[in-house]
Write an enzyme that holds these catalytic residues in place. Structure first.
Site, PDB file in Angstrom:
ATOM      1  N   HIS A  27     -13.348  24.581  32.395  1.00 10.62           N
ATOM      2  CA  HIS A  27     -14.269  25.071  31.371  1.00 10.62           C
ATOM      3  C   HIS A  27     -13.697  26.295  30.671  1.00 10.62           C
ATOM      4  O   HIS A  27     -14.366  27.322  30.529  1.00 10.62           O
ATOM      5  CB  HIS A  27     -15.621  25.393  32.018  1.00 10.62           C
ATOM      6  CG  HIS A  27     -16.798  25.057  31.170  1.00 10.62           C
ATOM      7  ND1 HIS A  27     -17.409  25.975  30.358  1.00 10.62           N
ATOM      8  CD2 HIS A  27     -17.479  23.901  31.006  1.00 10.62           C
ATOM      9  CE1 HIS A  27     -18.423  25.420  29.734  1.00 10.62           C
ATOM     10  NE2 HIS A  27     -18.484  24.145  30.102  1.00 10.62           N
ATOM     11  N   GLU A  51     -12.237  20.498  27.097  1.00 12.05           N
ATOM     12  CA  GLU A  51     -12.488  20.067  28.477  1.00 12.05           C
ATOM     13  C   GLU A  51     -12.011  18.628  28.649  1.00 12.05           C
ATOM     14  O   GLU A  51     -12.692  17.686  28.258  1.00 12.05           O
ATOM     15  CB  GLU A  51     -13.972  20.165  28.804  1.00 12.05           C
ATOM     16  CG  GLU A  51     -14.588  21.524  28.535  1.00 12.05           C
ATOM     17  CD  GLU A  51     -16.107  21.486  28.609  1.00 12.05           C
ATOM     18  OE1 GLU A  51     -16.650  20.837  29.535  1.00 12.05           O
ATOM     19  OE2 GLU A  51     -16.763  22.079  27.737  1.00 12.05           O
TER      20      GLU A  51
END
Length: 344
Positions: A174, A310
């Site tokens: 993340h 991501e």
């Protein structure tokens, strides 16, 4: 090349990987996360990612930033999964769904760290054993995440995992990029390019729908570089429903080694070029809201203050076979590599 080690507070340790070009990558065993990525410019060092200066700050402000997310990144509809006639119930921590694997996922675990200096790079291997039943997931999973930095200015993330019983596994990192170095500045003026002909639309409760929509003629068409504001300022329903911007999976093309995503700073001094073995990338434009402001280093993180890349399978793959297979079994170990090449 070298690795420096220091305390990060709250029982955590921070490792700084430095290459011969002066690039410094800081990572911590708390959440197997990236804390900082700094590059030397003629004007001085510049920070490229969002982060805090201690484990306590992550615990107090946002445990997802920069962290390894797992076992499953994204949302699991209804917090449940059925496999081979057995029903599994996970923790519901967003509406009736499971977000990022539950209340405490990989991002809040302390990982075993092994720093290494090799002839080709400096690296830290993080290992975590997720016991059977953790957050409702079956099977014991041994996960490894390796952060490596080489003298070609490539930051490489390698994910590995084995299990003793079938389970779901779809991790990601993340990381939030803001190539201006100031999280108070919106990423709207960054240039983004994504090698994707299709994206996965979002339905109710930010869940994927099973559809794959062409980017052609939409605000999701980043096949040629465009300012991120193209999506942030779009009035299209898909951009509006996630809070003005992107929070969507893009289905990546096989570019045969060419970058699959590129992000460039507004001043043109820095470019991040991404390649991955994962089938998709979730691009999130930090849609925090106009009233959002969180102290971060010498500034404040504000709305649209970062952009994530991501890499993972499309969330919802446990329901929709067209999104891929995220079942990890004893016979099929997990291996995924994502590389970020820094040009400056």
């Amino acid at each position: 090349m070298e690795i420096l080690t220091q305390s990060f507070g709250a029982q955590a340790t921070c490792y700084t990987l430095i290459n011969d070009q002066g690039v410094a990558l800081r990572v911590t065993d708390f959440g197997a996360r990236i804390v900082s990525l700094r590059v030397p410019l003629a004007t001085g060092e510049r920070e490229l990612v969002l982060g805090f200066d201690s484990a306590a700050e992550y615990q107090q402000k946002d445990t997802f930033i920069g962290a390894t997310i797992g076992r499953v990144a994204g949302r699991i509809a209804g917090a449940r999964w059925s496999y081979d006639g057995v029903n599994y119930q996970f923790e519901a921590n967003e509406n009736d769904n499971t977000l990022h694997s539950g209340v405490i996922g990989f991002e809040q675990r302390y990982w075993q760290a092994t720093p290494e200096v090799t002839p080709n790079d400096v690296r830290v291997v993080f290992t975590y054993v997720s016991t059977a039943g953790e957050n409702g997931f079956p099977g014991q999973v041994t996960a490894k995440v390796t952060y490596a930095l080489d003298n070609e200015n490539v930051w490489r993330l390698t994910y590995e995992a084995v299990t003793d019983a079938p389970t779901l596994f779809n991790p990601t990192n993340h990381v939030y990029f803001n190539l201006t170095g100031d999280p108070a500045q919106s990423v709207a003026a960054h240039q983004l390019k994504v090698a994707a002909d299709h994206f996965a639309p979002i339905g109710d409760q930010n869940l994927t729908t099973g559809a794959m929509q062409s980017v052609a003629g939409t605000s999701f068409d980043f096949r040629t570089a465009k300012p991120v504001r193209t999506a942030i300022e779009s009035t299209a329903d898909q951009n509006q429903r996630v809070g003005h911007g992107l929070d969507h999976p893009f289905l990546l093309q096989d570019t045969h080694g060419a970058p699959q995503a590129e992000l460039s700073a507004p001043d043109g001094l820095i470019r991040v070029a991404m390649t991955t073995t994962a089938p998709a990338v979730v691009v999130f434009t930090g849609n925090f809201g106009d009233d959002y402001h969180v102290p971060m280093r010498q500034s404040y993180l504000k709305n649209h203050g970062g952009l994530t890349l991501e890499t993972q399978a499309v969330p919802g793959a446990e329901r929709f076979a067209q999104y891929g297979d995220i079942v990890l079994t004893p016979a099929t170990p997990y291996h995924q590599v994502t590389a970020f090449k820094l040009d400056f």
